[in-house]
Design an enzyme around this catalytic site. Structure first.
Site, PDB file in Angstrom:
ATOM      1  N   GLU A 441       0.816  -1.213   0.145  1.00  0.00           N
ATOM      2  CA  GLU A 441       0.022  -0.138   0.089  1.00  0.00           C
ATOM      3  C   GLU A 441       0.921   1.279  -0.074  1.00  0.00           C
ATOM      4  OE1 GLU A 441      -2.791   0.627  -0.442  1.00  0.00           O
ATOM      5  OE2 GLU A 441      -3.549  -1.465  -0.943  1.00  0.00           O
TER       6      GLU A 441
HETATM    7  C1  LIG Z   1       2.574  -9.624   0.133  1.00  0.00           C
HETATM    8  C2  LIG Z   1       2.354  -8.536  -0.884  1.00  0.00           C
HETATM    9  C3  LIG Z   1       1.004  -8.243  -1.098  1.00  0.00           C
HETATM   10  C4  LIG Z   1       0.789  -7.053  -2.029  1.00  0.00           C
HETATM   11  N1  LIG Z   1      -0.549  -6.871  -2.465  1.00  0.00           N
HETATM   12  C5  LIG Z   1      -1.070  -6.029  -3.631  1.00  0.00           C
HETATM   13  C6  LIG Z   1      -2.024  -5.927  -4.091  1.00  0.00           C
HETATM   14  O1  LIG Z   1      -3.071  -6.562  -3.532  1.00  0.00           O
HETATM   15  N2  LIG Z   1      -2.180  -5.331  -5.253  1.00  0.00           N
HETATM   16  C7  LIG Z   1      -0.991  -4.594  -5.709  1.00  0.00           C
HETATM   17  O2  LIG Z   1      -1.024  -4.017  -6.725  1.00  0.00           O
HETATM   18  N3  LIG Z   1       0.305  -4.415  -5.064  1.00  0.00           N
HETATM   19  C8  LIG Z   1       0.446  -5.288  -4.201  1.00  0.00           C
HETATM   20  N4  LIG Z   1       1.562  -5.406  -3.576  1.00  0.00           N
HETATM   21  C9  LIG Z   1       2.646  -4.532  -4.177  1.00  0.00           C
HETATM   22  C10 LIG Z   1       3.174  -3.643  -3.063  1.00  0.00           C
HETATM   23  O3  LIG Z   1       2.160  -2.460  -3.100  1.00  0.00           O
HETATM   24  C11 LIG Z   1       4.433  -2.886  -3.476  1.00  0.00           C
HETATM   25  O4  LIG Z   1       5.578  -4.079  -3.502  1.00  0.00           O
HETATM   26  C12 LIG Z   1       5.022  -1.693  -3.042  1.00  0.00           C
HETATM   27  O5  LIG Z   1       3.932  -0.687  -3.474  1.00  0.00           O
HETATM   28  C13 LIG Z   1       6.244  -1.287  -3.298  1.00  0.00           C
HETATM   29  O6  LIG Z   1       6.514  -1.245  -4.689  1.00  0.00           O
HETATM   30  P1  LIG Z   1       7.803  -2.299  -5.280  1.00  0.00           P
HETATM   31  O7  LIG Z   1       7.875  -3.689  -4.397  1.00  0.00           O
HETATM   32  O8  LIG Z   1       7.742  -2.254  -6.821  1.00  0.00           O
HETATM   33  O9  LIG Z   1       9.060  -1.201  -4.683  1.00  0.00           O
HETATM   34  P2  LIG Z   1       9.953  -0.359  -5.260  1.00  0.00           P
HETATM   35  O10 LIG Z   1       8.757   0.523  -6.136  1.00  0.00           O
HETATM   36  O11 LIG Z   1      10.725  -0.600  -6.389  1.00  0.00           O
HETATM   37  O12 LIG Z   1      10.622   0.705  -4.250  1.00  0.00           O
HETATM   38  C14 LIG Z   1      11.735   0.007  -3.631  1.00  0.00           C
HETATM   39  C15 LIG Z   1      12.161   1.109  -2.590  1.00  0.00           C
HETATM   40  O13 LIG Z   1      12.493   2.211  -2.949  1.00  0.00           O
HETATM   41  C16 LIG Z   1      11.707   3.198  -2.640  1.00  0.00           C
HETATM   42  N5  LIG Z   1      11.454   4.291  -3.647  1.00  0.00           N
HETATM   43  C17 LIG Z   1      10.772   3.948  -4.792  1.00  0.00           C
HETATM   44  N6  LIG Z   1      10.309   4.957  -5.483  1.00  0.00           N
HETATM   45  C18 LIG Z   1      10.942   6.116  -4.753  1.00  0.00           C
HETATM   46  C19 LIG Z   1      10.944   7.528  -4.714  1.00  0.00           C
HETATM   47  N7  LIG Z   1      10.500   8.082  -5.849  1.00  0.00           N
HETATM   48  N8  LIG Z   1      11.285   8.314  -3.651  1.00  0.00           N
HETATM   49  C20 LIG Z   1      11.785   7.553  -2.568  1.00  0.00           C
HETATM   50  N9  LIG Z   1      12.012   6.341  -2.589  1.00  0.00           N
HETATM   51  C21 LIG Z   1      11.486   5.534  -3.402  1.00  0.00           C
HETATM   52  C22 LIG Z   1      10.514   2.553  -1.968  1.00  0.00           C
HETATM   53  O14 LIG Z   1      10.123   3.117  -0.748  1.00  0.00           O
HETATM   54  C23 LIG Z   1      11.155   1.291  -1.594  1.00  0.00           C
HETATM   55  O15 LIG Z   1      11.592   1.124  -0.070  1.00  0.00           O
HETATM   56  C24 LIG Z   1       1.924  -6.373  -2.589  1.00  0.00           C
HETATM   57  C25 LIG Z   1       3.248  -6.857  -2.185  1.00  0.00           C
HETATM   58  C26 LIG Z   1       3.264  -7.729  -1.458  1.00  0.00           C
HETATM   59  C27 LIG Z   1       4.960  -8.092  -0.882  1.00  0.00           C
END
Ligand SMILES: Cc1cc2nc3c(=O)[nH]c(=O)nc-3n(C[C@H](O)[C@H](O)[C@H](O)COP(=O)(O)OP(=O)(O)OC[C@H]3O[C@@H](n4cnc5c(N)ncnc54)[C@H](O)[C@@H]3O)c2cc1C
Length: 597
Positions: A441
């Site tokens: 989220e």
């Molecule tokens: C168990 C689980 C359930 C989930 N359920 C859902 C779901 O139901 N529906 C859905 O759509 N998604 C879902 N997700 C996805 C989840 O919302 C994302 O994993 C999360 O939003 C982070 O995205 P990412 O993993 O691609 O990380 P990234 O976007 O790659 O981010 C990696 C790190 O970089 C930081 N970062 C990225 N961009 C910036 C920026 N501009 N400025 C500063 N810091 C930054 C982030 O804070 C993070 O610490 C789920 C994930 C998991 C693991």
């Protein structure tokens, strides 16, 4: 060991004494029948479900996990039966739109139910909250036809919902998603693409699953402004309401993960699946924000729920476990050692858990009241004020409550020593289950950025002004309570620090945009501490009033006083380093070159 116990006494004290729920709801025609008696009867029933239905299948669900065979997901033993009982009780429709079979109850109620369900069984609760969030978005943004077709069965719990945003290369940055929606000859869209990490993407709990999917039309503007939102059912729905053809939503796999193992986290492939537009073309992201505000609040509640569960386990253990002697001399002279509760450091851990859990619950309730006022209040100006306030509160509630929630689970584990590391006691599962709440989220770093950038710098501190007005009103009305004098002075001091930090960042950001990101995390924490202080002062004011009125047991009220005192003296001083960290700025963060990492 021992099952989860619904913390109804704490919840009812907050609702009735601190927030005067009945009075708030009486002022809004659509909620005027929501009395204290009704709230407490509903919460009693929800507490029974948490204790008797969900808690018993929490550990077994974790051990068994979900199964994926022949393209289908099955949930662990007992989940389907528990879900059927949840549906039987009419719970899925609790806050739903009354025109389509919902009960129209306030968020305040469902927030406390979610906290209890998350505390008893986080994996189970996720199946339910995704549907609630999806129905909210459909109810607010979809066409009349879509509402009539989908909402009644979702409120009945026969169909579930999901939120499909994330793709392999696009998580935080949804502007770069690849999923495509091509207009078809039937006036709808063919949706194609791969979504990952989809919670409840497939399961055996319901007959149909209604996916809310973000995708782009081929000629859409680049970035976030070109994203549209589509309703894509797993099975198409015939004109007579019966289930029709499979809609080409293929489950590729389920993830093997650290925690929430009984929640199915799916890879979904949409293969020319029929999609129905929700809201305006290219307006997908803002439509989804409706759902995201509620979902984010839910994640904070997951943090609180697991913190409460960990506190119950750890405080029970600390009263039984005999190790060492009290510093002032033996307490149990007939035993070889005293309970570890006699040790100051064990008390530090338990009181940190208790003080933060109560404040987190209060902040979640305070935010939920604002959501209800924004939805139900007859006066438009009030609705706008509450909506603005909640938009400031939500990123803090999400990030600060999930951080404190995880911290509490780890502290609980620590109280149990080596036994906390062993699976049978339940603490290690809580640690694993709580960890995700800081990530999904919108990772907590992104919440902090949202607070600092969009909600503070870009609004030039205007939203903060609304919060300060609330705090100032409370301080003014509580000045006559002598016992609060010191606490109120501390709250005023913190508000001054927050103001100073806000002005500093607004000024620095004019010259260097990196200053926003550099300040964001400690700023979110400073705001979190200030809000927890505000919540504790409100709780303590109500405790003093209850004591004067002889309303409630002396022992219980003194316990609250003790936790509040601990918060003000032992947790609040952490604010001092935060201001220093904020003012240190971006220089030391950005000076290190990529090669030096
Ligand atoms: C168990 C689980 C359930 C989930 N359920 C859902 C779901 O139901 N529906 C859905 O759509 N998604 C879902 N997700 C996805 C989840 O919302 C994302 O994993 C999360 O939003 C982070 O995205 P990412 O993993 O691609 O990380 P990234 O976007 O790659 O981010 C990696 C790190 O970089 C930081 N970062 C990225 N961009 C910036 C920026 N501009 N400025 C500063 N810091 C930054 C982030 O804070 C993070 O610490 C789920 C994930 C998991 C693991």
């Amino acid at each position: 060991m021992g099952g989860y116990r619904a913390p109804l006494r704490d919840i009812n004290f907050l609702l009735q004494n601190v927030f005067e729920a009945e009075k708030v709801f009486a002022a809004m025609p659509e909620t005027k029948e929501v009395t204290d008696d009704l709230i407490s009867a509903i919460l009693d029933e929800a507490g029974k479900i948490a204790e008797q239905l969900l808690s018993p299948i929490n550990q077994s669900g974790d051990l068994e996990s979900c199964h994926f065979e022949n393209g289908k997901v099955t949930t662990p033993k007992g989940f389907k039966e528990a879900y059927d009982a949840y549906v039987e009780g009419g719970w899925p429709s609790l806050t739903g739109n009354v025109n389509y079979g919902g009960q129209g109850m306030p968020k305040v109620l469902s927030a406390m139910i979610e906290e209890m369900f998350f505390g008893a069984n986080s994996s189970f609760c996720l199946y339910t909250i995704l549907t609630t969030g999806a129905t909210l978005t459909i109810s607010q943004h979809a066409s009349e036809e879509l509402k009539q077709t989908y909402l009644p069965n979702m409120y009945a719990g026969i169909w579930a919902g999901t939120m499909c945003l994330t793709e392999p290369h696009a998580g935080t940055d949804l502007g770069i998603i690849n999923s495509k929606a091509i207009p078809n000859s039937e006036g709808n869209y063919d949706v194609t693409g791969t979504k990952i990490f989809i919670t409840a993407g497939d399961h055996d709990l319901t007959d149909n699953i209604i996916h809310l999917v973000l995708a782009k039309l081929p000629d859409a503007p680049p970035g976030p402004r070109g994203i549209s939102l589509f309703l894509v059912p797993k099975f198409l729905v015939n004109d007579d309401g019966s289930l029709g053809d499979d809609n080409g939503v293929v489950t590729g796999s389920i993830e093997h993960k650290m925690g929430i193992k009984a929640s199915a986290t799916c890879v979904l492939n949409f293969e020319k699946s029929k999609g129905f537009l929700i809201g305006e073309l290219n307006g997908g992201l803002s439509n989804l924000f409706t759902m995201m505000n509620y979902e984010r609040l839910s994640m904070g509640l997951q943090g609180n729920g697991l913190a409460e569960s960990s506190y119950q386990l750890a405080s029970g253990y600390a009263k039984e476990r005999l190790q060492g002697r009290a510093a002032k001399g033996p307490k149990l002279t007939d035993k070889a050692a005293d309970p570890i509760l006699v040790h100051a450091d064990v008390r530090r851990m338990l009181l940190t858990m208790r003080a933060n859990t109560i404040a987190g619950r209060a902040l979640s309730l305070y935010s939920s009241f604002q959501l209800d006022i924004a939805r139900f209040h007859p006066d438009e100006a009030e609705r706008i004020r509450a909506g603005q306030l909640v938009s400031l509160l939500v990123p803090v509630q999400k990030a600060y409550c999930t951080d404190r929630g995880f911290e509490s689970c780890v502290l609980g584990q620590q109280v149990l020593g080596g036994h906390g590391y062993i699976a049978e006691w339940g603490l290690e599962q809580n640690v694993r289950d709580a960890r995700i709440s800081q990530i999904y989220e919108g990772a907590n770093g992104i919440q902090a950025l949202d607070l600092m950038g969009r909600k503070t710098v870009r609004s030039n501190g205007e939203l903060l002004g609304i919060l300060f007005k609330e705090m100032e009103g409370f301080i003014e009305s509580s000045k006559h309570i002598e016992a609060l004098a010191e606490g109120l002075t501390k709250l005023e001091f913190l508000m001054g620090e927050l103001k100073q930090a806000t002005n500093t960042v607004i000024e620095k950001a004019k010259k260097d945009p990196d200053e926003i990101g550099a300040a964001s995390y400690p700023y979110m924490e400073l705001m979190g501490l200030t809000l927890f202080c505000f919540m504790w002062q409100r709780i303590l004011a109500s405790v003093h009033l209850a004591k004067v009125n002889n309303d409630g047991s002396e022992d219980y009220l003194n316990g609250l006083l003790g936790s509040g005192d601990f918060f003000m003296n032992r947790i609040l001083p952490k604010s001092k380093t935060l201001l220093e960290e904020i003012e240190a700025g971006a220089k030391s963060l950005m000076a290190v070159t990529a090669d030096q990492f």
